[in-house]
Each structure stands twice: as structure tokens, then as C-alpha cells.
Design a protein around this motif. Structure first.
Motif, PDB file in Angstrom:
ATOM      1  N   SER A 189      -5.207  10.234   0.049  1.00 17.52           N
ATOM      2  CA  SER A 189      -6.035  10.635   1.179  1.00 17.52           C
ATOM      3  C   SER A 189      -6.230  12.148   1.103  1.00 17.52           C
ATOM      4  O   SER A 189      -5.280  12.910   1.285  1.00 17.52           O
ATOM      5  N   ARG A 239      -2.949   4.800  -3.347  1.00 15.92           N
ATOM      6  CA  ARG A 239      -4.022   5.326  -2.507  1.00 15.92           C
ATOM      7  C   ARG A 239      -3.771   6.799  -2.241  1.00 15.92           C
ATOM      8  O   ARG A 239      -2.627   7.209  -2.040  1.00 15.92           O
ATOM      9  N   ARG A 292     -10.694  -2.230   2.787  1.00 14.58           N
ATOM     10  CA  ARG A 292      -9.949  -1.025   2.395  1.00 14.58           C
ATOM     11  C   ARG A 292      -9.422  -0.220   3.587  1.00 14.58           C
ATOM     12  O   ARG A 292      -9.394   1.014   3.552  1.00 14.58           O
ATOM     13  N   ASP A 298     -13.306   4.896  -0.468  1.00 18.34           N
ATOM     14  CA  ASP A 298     -13.026   3.567   0.090  1.00 18.34           C
ATOM     15  C   ASP A 298     -12.891   3.633   1.607  1.00 18.34           C
ATOM     16  O   ASP A 298     -13.067   2.639   2.301  1.00 18.34           O
ATOM     17  N   SER A 307      -9.340   7.961   0.146  1.00 14.40           N
ATOM     18  CA  SER A 307      -9.773   8.190   1.513  1.00 14.40           C
ATOM     19  C   SER A 307     -10.076   9.680   1.685  1.00 14.40           C
ATOM     20  O   SER A 307      -9.461  10.514   1.027  1.00 14.40           O
ATOM     21  N   GLU A 321      -7.104   4.182  -4.893  1.00 17.59           N
ATOM     22  CA  GLU A 321      -8.076   4.114  -3.805  1.00 17.59           C
ATOM     23  C   GLU A 321      -8.169   5.494  -3.183  1.00 17.59           C
ATOM     24  O   GLU A 321      -7.184   6.237  -3.173  1.00 17.59           O
ATOM     25  N   THR A 347       0.491   5.339   0.026  1.00 14.18           N
ATOM     26  CA  THR A 347      -0.491   6.427   0.180  1.00 14.18           C
ATOM     27  C   THR A 347       0.175   7.791   0.080  1.00 14.18           C
ATOM     28  O   THR A 347       1.284   7.974   0.580  1.00 14.18           O
ATOM     29  N   GLU A 352       0.864  -1.191   0.000  1.00 13.36           N
ATOM     30  CA  GLU A 352       0.000   0.000   0.000  1.00 13.36           C
ATOM     31  C   GLU A 352       0.898   1.238   0.000  1.00 13.36           C
ATOM     32  O   GLU A 352       1.774   1.356   0.849  1.00 13.36           O
TER      33      GLU A 352
END
Ligand SMILES: C[S@@+](CC[C@H](N)C(=O)[O-])C[C@H]1O[C@@H](n2cnc3c(N)ncnc32)[C@H](O)[C@@H]1O
Ligand code: SF4
Length: 401
Positions: A147, A145, A274, A213, A185, A183, A122, A120
Motif C-alpha cells: 500500500s 500486497r 481486491r 487493485d 493499493s 497487489e 500487506t 493477505e
């Protein structure tokens, strides 16, 4: 986040004590200490352009590369290097750097340590400092990912938080991120001065409508030394109200639950699997190296933290020294207390046998008061109920008498 703890002086070469265990899952946190303006509530280690005292945004990937070389040397002495399970770029505002710089730093850590299959990766992003091309570039460079700091969908709440983005920008960046294959957030804050329960519900509904997610919802904390704290002290703004923040937390849990999100840590909800694996690794006490000024690291029971200012950070590395300011070698009791503090906040819960007898005896009372889940307790784990999540600090005090 404000002041660093004291600890003992860290050695200039960054070496860890001989015999420090370096096995188990491993990750990297890469701090990006830049913001275009400082939000009044924030005391994260971040600097606007005129506060950099000679350090530069452009030079930052090179500074971090020097710390990556150091990390490789230090950890190489303890055993085989471990591939990264998770990498997290946090800030500050990572997306104030060009996407290419973030990708360069990611390549730096993955070339040095390797990246586990399915890792992962981010990046935290402010909605107004990223566009479709930047998001696509991050994805192509290995980011999985993103955020976004949404915080609120309501203009007067964003203004109270000094947030500069237009709320209409958030659905746009979410769409771009998803189109890029990332993904998503969303970070929300509740309890800002002047925010009503209805305002908060509007933000929750707006967040859910974007079908992210993952959602993090944080109660606004008034940190000492911030502009927000000064304005509250002068009576210009009202301090957050505990009862209203509790009602807001319940609204978050109800709205997110109804939309198919499950809580897995007091402030975090996810769809299906997730969850933010990087954050869960902190709460489980795993190992990570934190790169960048003010970043904290933890390896095998040794915790250390870097000098805070980007110029001091760079100067140390240029001089061939470790940027670590101080460290703590955690003894067994400190590690046990930390486990209780962290694991009693997650849905996986805390194994009851980590508690001392008095803490164990408190569990029955906590179940009777509806703060701890009875069925989980029978199965040997302490898992907070919704009420227990609201009173998480009080639960911990009872578990650690
Ligand atoms: C340090 S920020 C980094 C990401 C990005 N700069 C941003 O602000 O969106 C990470 C998150 O911490 C939360 N945060 C920062 N200061 C806070 C405070 N005083 N109280 C509650 N949450 C806070 C915000 O929700 C923010 O999205
Ligand atoms: S943009 Fe994020 S990191 Fe920067 S000051 Fe605001 S909350 Fe803090």
C-alpha cells in the motif's frame, strides 16, 4: 491516534481474563514506529531517528519477537492457536526497515501462529523508501500486497503535506510492485491547504492511470497537536473547507466508479474482490493482536493498547513484562454501539436488528432523506447512499439516538 484512551491497568503478564472467547478469524497488525521526517498533518505514533531515546531501528525485530512469544503464551491459555488470516505492517514507515527485517517479523508471527491458506499480507510503503529489489524481497518472503502513500500527484499539494517524494516515482514503484507479483493499493489525501478541485481530479486521474487493485482516499483531518494545526491556528494556512472536501469525495466516487472500482467502506474502493481484508476485519469487529509500541489489540471483547514510546516498549519486554499499558473489557452495549459505528460505514451494511427501537424507527426517515439505501433497508440492512457516506457521522447520530 494522538492520545491513548484511559481504560483500566493491564496486568504485567499480559494475561487476558479467564474465559475470554478466542475463536473466529484472527489477524496481526505489526506497527513500525519510524519515519525519516514527520509530515505536518500526521499524529500517528511514529518517531524520527533523533526521537528514539535509545531504542533502535536495528533492534526492533528482536523487540517484536519478544511480544510474539508473549502473544503465543497468552492466547495459548485460552484455547487452540488460530492461524493468521491477514497480517498488516503499518506505520510509521515500515519500509524504512530493510525488507529482510520485515520478512523476519512476518516469519516470527507465522511460525508462532501459522498462516491460513490464501492469507493477505500487506506492507505500507512510502514511494521514496522502497526499490525494485526490496519489493521482490518482500514478495519472496510472503508479502502479497503493498500500500503506497501516494497522497497526491500534484507537486504543490505534496509540498503542503510535507511529502518528500517525487510524484513521478509512484508509477515506477507501482510497476516494480506489480512485476514482483504484489497487489497494489494507493493512499490518497484530499483537502490539503491550497488544493483545488482540479488538482484533486489530477491526482485521481493519475491514480486510476496506474490501474491499482485498491484505492483509499482520506479527507485531510487537522489533528490537534500537529504542525498543520498550529499553522492553521496562526493563520498561515487555510483550514480544509467542508463543501470543497464533499465535492472532492463525490469526484473520487465518480472517477473511481467509472474506472471499475466499487466502494466497500466510506474511504475505500476496490476492483472486484481486491478489498483490504485486514481492514474489513477491523470493521467487522474480528480479533487481532497489534504488535509494537502504541498498537491496539482486540480479542473476544477485550481491547488493550501498548505503551507508546519504542524505548518504553522495549524496556517492558526486556524486563519480561507485557507492553500493554491499559485495557477495556467491552460490555454488550459498548460492543453494540461499536458495531453500529463501524458497520454503518461499509457496503455490506449493518443488520437493522442490531439497532434499538428508536434507531430502527430513524431508518425510514434516513431512507426518505436519501441517506440510506431503501432497497437494502427493506432487506433488513442499513447501507449508506453516496449522500449518506458524505454525512456518515450524522447518519450514525440518528441510528444511535
Ligand atoms: C500513517 S500513514 C502510514 C503509511 C506511510 N507512512 C505514508 O504516510 O504513506 C497511513 C495513511 O494515513 C493517512 N493519513 C495520515 N494522517 C492523516 C490525516 N491527518 N488526515 C488524513 N489522512 C491521514 C495517509 O493517507 C497515509 O497514507
Ligand atoms: S510518512 Fe506516513 S506515518 Fe510518517 S509522518 Fe508521514 S504520514 Fe505519518
Amino acid at each position: 491516534m494522538g492520545r491513548l484512551p484511559e481504560g483500566e491497568t493491564a496486568p504485567g503478564d499480559g494475561r487476558l481474563p479467564e474465559g475470554t472467547p478466542a475463536d473466529g478469524p484472527f489477524g496481526a497488525y505489526i506497527h513500525v514506529p519510524f519515519c525519516s521526517v514527520r509530515c505536518g498533518y500526521c499524529d500517528f505514533n511514529t518517531y524520527t531517528a533523533d526521537e528514539l531515546r535509545g531504542a533502535t531501528r536495528a533492534g526492533y525485530p528482536g523487540d517484536v519477537a519478544a511480544e510474539i512469544r508473549l502473544a503465543r503464551e497468552v492466547l495459548g491459555e485460552l484455547g487452540p492457536l488460530r492461524p493468521m488470516q491477514t497480517v498488516f505492517f503499518g506505520g510509521g514507515t515500515p519500509t524504512l526497515l530493510p525488507a529482510a527485517d520485515l520478512v523476519t517479523m512476518l516469519r516470527g508471527v507465522t511460525d508462532a501462529f501459522g498462516l491460513a491458506d490464501g492469507a493477505e499480507v500487506t506492507v505500507e510503503a512510502n514511494p521514496d523508501s522502497i526499490d525494485a529489489a526490496g519489493l521482490a524481497q518482500l514478495r519472496a518472503g510472503g508479502v502479497t500486497r503493498v500500500s503506497f502513500g501516494m497522497q497526491s500527484a500534484v507537486p504543490h499539494v505534496l509540498a503542503a503535506l510535507d511529502r518528500t517524494h517525487d510524484p513521478a516515482r509512484v508509477p515506477q514503484v507501482v510497476e516494480w510492485a506489480r512485476a514482483a507479483g504484489l497487489e497494489v493499493s494507493l493512499d490518497l489525501i484530499y483537502g490539503a491547504p491550497g488544493e483545488s478541485l482540479a488538482d484533486w481530479q489530477r491526482s485521481l486521474d493519475a491514480a486510476v492511470a496506474m490501474a491499482p487493485d485498491h484505492v483509499s482516499a482520506y479527507a485531510l483531518i487537522v489533528e490537534e497537536g500537529t504542525a498543520l494545526a498550529r499553522r492553521i491556528r496562526r493563520g498561515e494556512l487555510a483550514a480544509p473547507d467542508d463543501d470543497l472536501q464533499a465535492a472532492m469525495y463525490e469526484a473520487a466516487d465518480a472517477t473511481l466508479g467509472a474506472a471499475g472500482y466499487t466502494w466497500y467502506e466510506v474511504s475505500n474502493w476496490a476492483r472486484g474482490d481486491r478489498i483490504a481484508r485486514h481492514n474489513l476485519a477491523y470493521w467487522r469487529g474480528h480479533d487481532w493482536w497489534g504488535f509494537g509500541p502504541g498498537a491496539h489489540s482486540h480479542v473476544g471483547g477485550v481491547r488493550w493498547w501498548n505503551v507508546k514510546h519504542p524505548a518504553a516498549y522495549r524496556d517492558r519486554l526486556v524486563a519480561g513484562r507485557s507492553p500493554a499499558l491499559a485495557r477495556e473489557v467491552l460490555d454488550a452495549e459498548t460492543r453494540r454501539v461499536e458495531r453500529v459505528l463501524l458497520e454503518s460505514r461499509i457496503a455490506e451494511g449493518l443488520a437493522i436488528d442490531v439497532l434499538e427501537p428508536e434507531g430502527r424507527r430513524a431508518v425510514a426517515g434516513l431512507v426518505a432523506e436519501g441517506l440510506v439505501d431503501g432497497r437494502a433497508a427493506l432487506a433488513g440492512r442499513v447501507v449508506p447512499t453516496l449522500r449518506g457516506r458524505l454525512l456518515a457521522d450524522a447518519v450514525v447520530r440518528r441510528l444511535l439516538p
